[in-house]
Design an enzyme around this catalytic site. Structure first.
Site, PDB file in Angstrom:
ATOM      1  N   ASP A 149       0.835  -1.208   0.000  1.00  0.00           N
ATOM      2  CA  ASP A 149       0.000   0.000   0.000  1.00  0.00           C
ATOM      3  C   ASP A 149       0.866   1.253   0.000  1.00  0.00           C
ATOM      4  O   ASP A 149       2.081   1.196   0.216  1.00  0.00           O
ATOM      5  CB  ASP A 149      -0.938  -0.001   1.206  1.00  0.00           C
ATOM      6  N   GLU A 185       0.552   1.300   5.964  1.00  0.00           N
ATOM      7  CA  GLU A 185       0.389   2.741   6.134  1.00  0.00           C
ATOM      8  C   GLU A 185      -0.769   3.099   7.068  1.00  0.00           C
ATOM      9  O   GLU A 185      -0.817   4.208   7.595  1.00  0.00           O
ATOM     10  CB  GLU A 185       0.170   3.417   4.773  1.00  0.00           C
TER      11      GLU A 185
END
Length: 358
Positions: free
Chosen positions: A44, A111
């Site tokens: 991500d 994240e």
């Protein structure tokens, strides 16, 4: 992205390629009975922001220009992840059988809190050693500070903005708090390796939505980078060193991956970690970097948090390495030098190939 990584691992003739319930893609190069080494990178990335602000073809162009690969995730951290994946392929092409299995984990949702790595650890995938591929400027990272996510709430009395005497405006209490906090942070502890703890006020919220209403509550978010402080210490420290009337909350969050796997009520507090500088993994990773780049790497810590906090908390010796620059994380016109990616691939392959003394 997961399908792309899995297909690439299969094309590189990994011995096993799996996708787990959280959506992580995990490839394994079979070795002997020695220590299992995991190369951990995330798929991500953060939001690119306004695409018009990007000068090199847009955030997802992947353009090669001026000796650099440009685009969101080039530094953090699809560049390093690609090198990790191809490091496994390099072992297969060279006919190298490492002492222990080499596991390349392409994880989800780093994240946003680390769901992917937590899932692997919870479901029994626990290597003996771990290298996190977050940016390190080509050096070795031993760990990082923790992070306390703290909401401070100030309560007042709502009223019409034209009649302030009939209300009690909590914005003033918040302002006094912030003015005192600016001086009080000098009293935060300092760790001999991790450095000083820091507190940064970042967000403010009020319960009112009209500009002519004095709010009843004001909330301030504190990004607290901790060295030795625990969540239970936050309120006591603020009362003692800042003072005032307020309430604090260290929130929990729910997470859901693209596969539908869910976590409920996960603390937003992130622990720090620190691997001993003399650990054999540090020496092995340093030797691989030196052989690949021609220079001895510096050994230090990250400024930001990583999934290494999760593997370390599980008792797995963990360090960090990536050829990408730390200063390139989360910026517009994110990029990484192509030549550094090439040396990074060699460094990861050397780490994976030689685990005997790790």
């Amino acid at each position: 992205m997961a399908r792309l990584v899995a297909r690439e691992m299969s094309d590189l003739e990994y011995d096993v390629v799996e996708q787990d319930g959280a959506g992580n893609v995990v490839g394994t190069i079979r070795g002997g009975g020695g220590p299992v080494l995991m190369l951990n990178g995330h798929m991500d990335h953060v939001s690119p922001g306004e695409g018009e602000a990007w000068k090199r073809g847009g955030p997802f162009s992947g353009v090669l220009e001026a000796g650099r690969l440009w685009g969101r995730g080039a530094t953090d951290m699809k560049g390093a992840l690609a090198m990790m994946v191809h490091a496994g392929g390099a072992l297969k092409r060279a006919g190298v059988t490492p002492d222990g299995d080499v596991v390349v984990a392409a994880v989800v949702m780093e994240e946003t809190g680390g769901l992917g790595t937590r899932y692997m650890l919870k479901h029994g995938r626990r290597p003996d050693l771990c290298v996190i591929g977050e940016p390190t400027d080509g050096n070795v990272r031993l760990g990082h500070r923790g992070r306390l996510a703290v909401w401070v709430t100030f309560r007042g009395k709502a009223g019409h903005a034209s009649m302030p005497r009939l209300a009690r405006n909590p914005n003033y209490a918040a302002a006094r708090f912030l003015a005192k906090l600016e001086k009080a942070v000098a009293k935060l502890p300092t760790h001999k390796v991790l450095g000083p703890s820091t507190i940064s006020p970042t967000l403010m919220q009020v319960d009112a939505t009209s500009s002519n209403v004095i709010p009843a509550t004001t909330k301030v978010f504190l990004d607290w980078r901790s060295t030795v402080e625990r969540p239970a210490d936050a309120g006591r420290w603020l009362k003692k060193n800042v003072g005032g009337r307020f309430e604090i909350d260290l929130p929990a969050k729910d997470y859901r991956s693209y596969t539908g796997y869910e976590e409920k009520g996960v603390s937003t507090t992130q622990s720090g970690f620190l691997t001993d500088r003399g650990h054999p993994l540090v020496k092995r990773v340093s030797a691989a970097i030196r052989a690949a780049s021609g220079r001895p790497p510096r050994v230090g810590i990250w400024k930001f948090a990583t999934d290494g906090r999760l593997t370390s908390a599980a008792g797995i010796p963990t360090v960090g390495y990536s050829p990408a620059e730390e200063s390139g994380c989360h910026v517009t016109d994110e990029s990484v030098e192509v030549v550094k990616l090439k040396s990074g691939l060699e460094a990861y392959a050397r780490m994976a190939a030689f685990t005997t003394n790790s």
